[in-house]
Design a protein around this motif. Structure first.
Motif, PDB file in Angstrom:
ATOM      1  N   GLU A  15      42.355  31.214  71.116  1.00 38.44           N
ATOM      2  CA  GLU A  15      41.980  32.517  71.557  1.00 38.44           C
ATOM      3  C   GLU A  15      43.048  32.871  73.216  1.00 38.44           C
ATOM      4  OE1 GLU A  15      42.239  37.133  71.439  1.00 38.44           O
ATOM      5  OE2 GLU A  15      42.742  35.379  69.960  1.00 38.44           O
ATOM      6  N   GLN A  16      41.931  31.500  73.576  1.00 34.04           N
ATOM      7  CA  GLN A  16      42.264  31.782  75.098  1.00 34.04           C
ATOM      8  C   GLN A  16      44.277  31.202  75.022  1.00 34.04           C
ATOM      9  OE1 GLN A  16      39.833  28.772  77.139  1.00 34.04           O
ATOM     10  NE2 GLN A  16      38.518  30.519  77.228  1.00 34.04           N
ATOM     11  N   LEU A  17      44.351  30.229  74.787  1.00 32.83           N
ATOM     12  CA  LEU A  17      45.901  30.044  74.448  1.00 32.83           C
ATOM     13  C   LEU A  17      46.468  31.078  73.601  1.00 32.83           C
ATOM     14  CD1 LEU A  17      45.837  26.555  73.004  1.00 32.83           C
ATOM     15  CD2 LEU A  17      46.441  27.209  74.706  1.00 32.83           C
ATOM     16  N   HIS A  18      46.032  32.147  72.945  1.00 33.30           N
ATOM     17  CA  HIS A  18      47.100  33.324  72.518  1.00 33.30           C
ATOM     18  C   HIS A  18      47.231  34.126  73.668  1.00 33.30           C
ATOM     19  CE1 HIS A  18      47.997  36.501  70.652  1.00 33.30           C
ATOM     20  NE2 HIS A  18      47.038  37.727  70.466  1.00 33.30           N
ATOM     21  N   GLN A  19      45.839  34.626  74.459  1.00 32.64           N
ATOM     22  CA  GLN A  19      45.669  35.527  75.840  1.00 32.64           C
ATOM     23  C   GLN A  19      46.514  35.987  76.464  1.00 32.64           C
ATOM     24  OE1 GLN A  19      44.871  38.865  74.812  1.00 32.64           O
ATOM     25  NE2 GLN A  19      43.194  38.665  73.111  1.00 32.64           N
ATOM     26  N   LYS A  20      46.647  33.950  77.059  1.00 30.14           N
ATOM     27  CA  LYS A  20      47.309  33.861  78.315  1.00 30.14           C
ATOM     28  C   LYS A  20      48.487  33.283  77.759  1.00 30.14           C
ATOM     29  CE  LYS A  20      42.509  32.224  80.343  1.00 30.14           C
ATOM     30  NZ  LYS A  20      42.279  30.964  81.011  1.00 30.14           N
ATOM     31  N   ARG A  21      48.600  32.377  77.189  1.00 32.00           N
ATOM     32  CA  ARG A  21      50.173  32.247  76.716  1.00 32.00           C
ATOM     33  C   ARG A  21      51.285  32.775  75.777  1.00 32.00           C
ATOM     34  NH1 ARG A  21      49.886  25.740  77.411  1.00 32.00           N
ATOM     35  NH2 ARG A  21      48.253  25.880  79.044  1.00 32.00           N
ATOM     36  N   GLY A  22      50.575  34.063  74.952  1.00 30.71           N
ATOM     37  CA  GLY A  22      51.825  34.622  73.856  1.00 30.71           C
ATOM     38  C   GLY A  22      51.166  33.777  72.577  1.00 30.71           C
ATOM     39  N   TRP A  23      51.065  32.568  72.747  1.00 30.79           N
ATOM     40  CA  TRP A  23      50.591  31.757  71.200  1.00 30.79           C
ATOM     41  C   TRP A  23      50.399  32.833  70.442  1.00 30.79           C
ATOM     42  CZ3 TRP A  23      50.104  25.879  72.932  1.00 30.79           C
ATOM     43  CH2 TRP A  23      50.942  26.029  73.690  1.00 30.79           C
ATOM     44  N   LYS A  24      51.271  32.316  68.911  1.00 40.19           N
ATOM     45  CA  LYS A  24      50.327  32.369  67.649  1.00 40.19           C
ATOM     46  C   LYS A  24      48.832  32.585  67.585  1.00 40.19           C
ATOM     47  CE  LYS A  24      54.077  32.005  64.548  1.00 40.19           C
ATOM     48  NZ  LYS A  24      55.417  31.355  65.958  1.00 40.19           N
ATOM     49  N   ARG A  25      47.860  33.261  66.723  1.00 37.58           N
ATOM     50  CA  ARG A  25      46.773  32.864  66.796  1.00 37.58           C
ATOM     51  C   ARG A  25      46.425  31.502  65.944  1.00 37.58           C
ATOM     52  NH1 ARG A  25      45.283  38.605  67.576  1.00 37.58           N
ATOM     53  NH2 ARG A  25      43.466  38.698  69.384  1.00 37.58           N
ATOM     54  N   ARG A  26      45.696  31.552  66.060  1.00 34.87           N
ATOM     55  CA  ARG A  26      45.783  29.961  64.317  1.00 34.87           C
ATOM     56  C   ARG A  26      44.246  29.665  64.444  1.00 34.87           C
ATOM     57  NH1 ARG A  26      50.410  28.327  68.172  1.00 34.87           N
ATOM     58  NH2 ARG A  26      51.975  27.301  66.136  1.00 34.87           N
ATOM     59  N   ALA A  27      44.278  28.587  62.979  1.00 35.47           N
ATOM     60  CA  ALA A  27      43.047  29.172  62.531  1.00 35.47           C
ATOM     61  C   ALA A  27      43.434  27.041  62.789  1.00 35.47           C
ATOM     62  CB  ALA A  27      43.105  29.193  62.237  1.00 35.47           C
ATOM     63  N   ILE A  28      41.812  26.162  62.166  1.00 34.91           N
ATOM     64  CA  ILE A  28      41.656  25.240  62.174  1.00 34.91           C
ATOM     65  C   ILE A  28      41.153  24.729  60.352  1.00 34.91           C
ATOM     66  CG2 ILE A  28      40.522  23.118  62.873  1.00 34.91           C
ATOM     67  CD1 ILE A  28      40.635  24.067  65.445  1.00 34.91           C
ATOM     68  N   SER A  29      42.119  24.060  59.862  1.00 35.93           N
ATOM     69  CA  SER A  29      41.543  23.388  58.653  1.00 35.93           C
ATOM     70  C   SER A  29      40.110  23.381  59.050  1.00 35.93           C
ATOM     71  CB  SER A  29      42.945  23.428  57.614  1.00 35.93           C
ATOM     72  OG  SER A  29      42.384  21.858  58.421  1.00 35.93           O
ATOM     73  N   ASN A  30      39.566  23.556  57.583  1.00 33.05           N
ATOM     74  CA  ASN A  30      38.378  22.029  57.326  1.00 33.05           C
ATOM     75  C   ASN A  30      38.426  20.905  56.895  1.00 33.05           C
ATOM     76  OD1 ASN A  30      37.089  24.991  56.948  1.00 33.05           O
ATOM     77  ND2 ASN A  30      37.221  24.506  54.597  1.00 33.05           N
ATOM     78  N   GLU A  31      39.384  19.893  56.792  1.00 35.73           N
ATOM     79  CA  GLU A  31      39.541  18.944  57.083  1.00 35.73           C
ATOM     80  C   GLU A  31      39.787  18.640  58.280  1.00 35.73           C
ATOM     81  OE1 GLU A  31      41.630  20.532  55.038  1.00 35.73           O
ATOM     82  OE2 GLU A  31      40.806  20.237  52.683  1.00 35.73           O
TER      83      GLU A  31
END
Length: 514
Positions: free
Chosen positions: A383-399
């Motif tokens: 979320e910090q990468l999204h807020q500070k750099r404007g990167w896409k919001r990402r999720a991490i797969s279970n694997e």
């Protein structure tokens, strides 16, 4: 304006204008206008040494502002032209037959389309005597440049020096106040958003009592491995203290050269060394707030004695000062990843200082000892990468999360941040981070770009279906990701290995993650 008395009257009437409140560009433009008026010139240029730190001059000059050429910038080497000669020699020069002057450089006229026939240039200094640039006026409209014009321009140059210094002092004051308040607002919001919940009983106990630690005003020593979040705890203690409206001054003791340590901590007076300008030390800046000394174990033994004295007397004296010491009121929080007791035995740390700073001892667990917090920490970092750099919001797969939790994390939270950043780069347009986006030393054979198996006999097979542009982008992303990983997340080192500037690397990372 040919008479000396008229020139003096003009300069006298101009002086007040230079000390009116201006923005930087407005002040510089006004100076150049006055120079043109005083000499009756057709146009002028104000060249600056682009290195404004006063320590090292680069080998070229830039036209910060020039009349008659719109938005063009003139750049000359300091060994070119009359302006370059004046900058090097720090002596004024004028000519009324530029083409016959051996120092005249025709390259500027070729670029601007202007024809220079007469030229007068004088050096522009800082108040400490070092040259900062050159004022140059061209083509006097009524007659030739003479000694009176030179004296007039030199007088305006001296006034400009005082005006610049006056502007710089006011600007520093305004900038420091606004910047400090801005930084305080940023970290207040950041620290207020920190979750005080942990699945680690040891860390949760610290969270539960952070308010008590903060309000106690006792000195705190935070110990734990590098990268496990010691500064966050220090900021939390400050945030929950009665000093939270005051400054939080953080110093990394390992990053300060031993020869500069005293000046950095205690400040310095003007003239303590050649060219030294007065400034407050970090201890003074922490007045009515918190001083955080990170990596206290790296502090030179001589400085430890001086710090101990400050803690005992609550007074500080700037380097080179003959004035009485200044009273200071601050709360001290220290952090280290070293065994201080072992350092005491090795005579690398003062025992009396250790007892003074170790009133409250907080021991932080390593990330491998609190793996239950990794999913929440990962979500916060993304979320910090999204807020500070404007990167896409990402999720991490279970694997991928299973693999992250399975890793030993020798670099703790700092390494987790770096791995997640590199994984976002690897994922490119994908929203979900997959196992192959993560590289760990114990599994070097996994690709950071594709989950498809790659033959060791034909490493280019996976590029066969791609265009050259696509293959280049994939390879570039993989190479940058690998170098960042091998540099342990150190972007400056990664940029050096890649042959890029740090800013160039940042732009590539931002573009690929967008």
């Amino acid at each position: 304006m040919s008479k000396a008395v008229d020139i003096l009257k003009f300069i006298g009437s101009s002086a007040q204008v230079l000390f009116e409140k201006h923005e930087a560009e407005g002040l510089i433009a006004r100076i150049l206008d006055l120079c043109i008026q005083a000499t009756g010139a057709d146009r002028g240029t104000l060249f600056f040494d682009p290195q404004f730190q006063r320590e090292l001059h680069l080998k070229y000059l830039n036209s910060y502002i020039a009349t008659g050429i719109r938005n063009q910038t003139i750049m000359i080497n300091t060994d070119q032209g009359i302006a370059g000669k004046v900058f090097r020699s720090q002596k004024s020069h004028y000519t009324n037959n530029a083409l016959q002057d051996p120092d005249f450089y025709e390259g500027v006229d070729s670029k601007t389309g202007y024809r220079t026939e007469k030229l007068l240039a004088v050096p522009l200094h800082w108040q400490d005597g070092k040259v900062m640039g050159v004022i140059e006026v061209l083509n006097k409209q009524d007659g030739d440049f003479d000694a009176n014009d030179q004296h007039a321009l030199e007088a305006l140059s001296m006034l400009a020096t005082i005006a610049f210094d006056n502007f710089e002092l006011h600007q520093k004051s305004e900038d420091s106040e606004s910047a400090l308040e801005h930084r305080k607002n940023i970290w207040r919001k950041s620290i207020a958003s920190v979750s005080l919940k942990s699945k680690s009983a040891e860390l949760q106990k610290i969270y539960d009592h952070i308010g008590d630690f903060g309000r106690s005003d006792s000195n705190i020593l935070i110990t734990g491995e590098s990268g496990c979040g010691k500064e966050v705890i220090a900021r939390l203690a400050h945030h929950h203290s009665d000093r939270k409206e005051g400054p939080f001054i953080a110093i990394n003791c390992a990053a300060i050269p031993e020869s500069l340590f005293e000046a950095e901590l205690f400040g310095v007076v003007k003239g303590a060394a050649t060219g030294t300008m007065p400034r407050q030390g970090q201890i003074e800046l922490a007045h009515r707030g918190t001083l955080f000394l990170d990596e206290i174990g790296e502090m030179p033994i001589e400085m430890q004695a001086k710090l101990l004295r400050v803690l005992q007397e609550r007074k500080v004296q700037r380097l080179g000062s003959n004035e009485p010491p200044r009273s200071v009121d601050f709360r001290l929080v220290c952090a280290t990843n070293k065994n201080i007791e072992q350092q005491i035995q090795n005579e690398k740390f003062r025992e009396d200082l250790y007892y003074r700073i170790n009133v409250v001892n907080l021991v932080l667990p390593a990330l491998r000892e609190r793996k239950g917090d990794i999913p929440d920490l990962s979500a916060v970092i993304l979320e910090q990468l999204h807020q500070k750099r404007g990167w896409k919001r990402r999720a991490i797969s279970n694997e991928a999360m299973e693999r992250i939790i399975d890793y030993n994390w020798p670099g703790n939270i700092r390494e987790l941040e770096n791995k997640l950043e590199a994984a976002c780069l690897s994922a490119a347009d994908r929203i979900e981070l997959l196992p192959e986006d993560f590289q760990f030393k114990n599994r070097p054979s996994l690709s950071v770009v594709s989950s498809a198996p790659v033959s060791s006999e034909d490493p280019f097979k996976r590029f066969e279906t791609m265009s050259l542009k696509e293959a280049r982008e994939v390879f570039e992303g993989e190479m940058i990701s690998r170098v960042i990983q091998n540099s342990l997340g150190n972007k400056s080192e990664a940029a050096r290995r890649l042959g890029l500037s740090r800013e160039g690397l940042r732009k590539i990372l931002t573009k690929k993650a967008a």
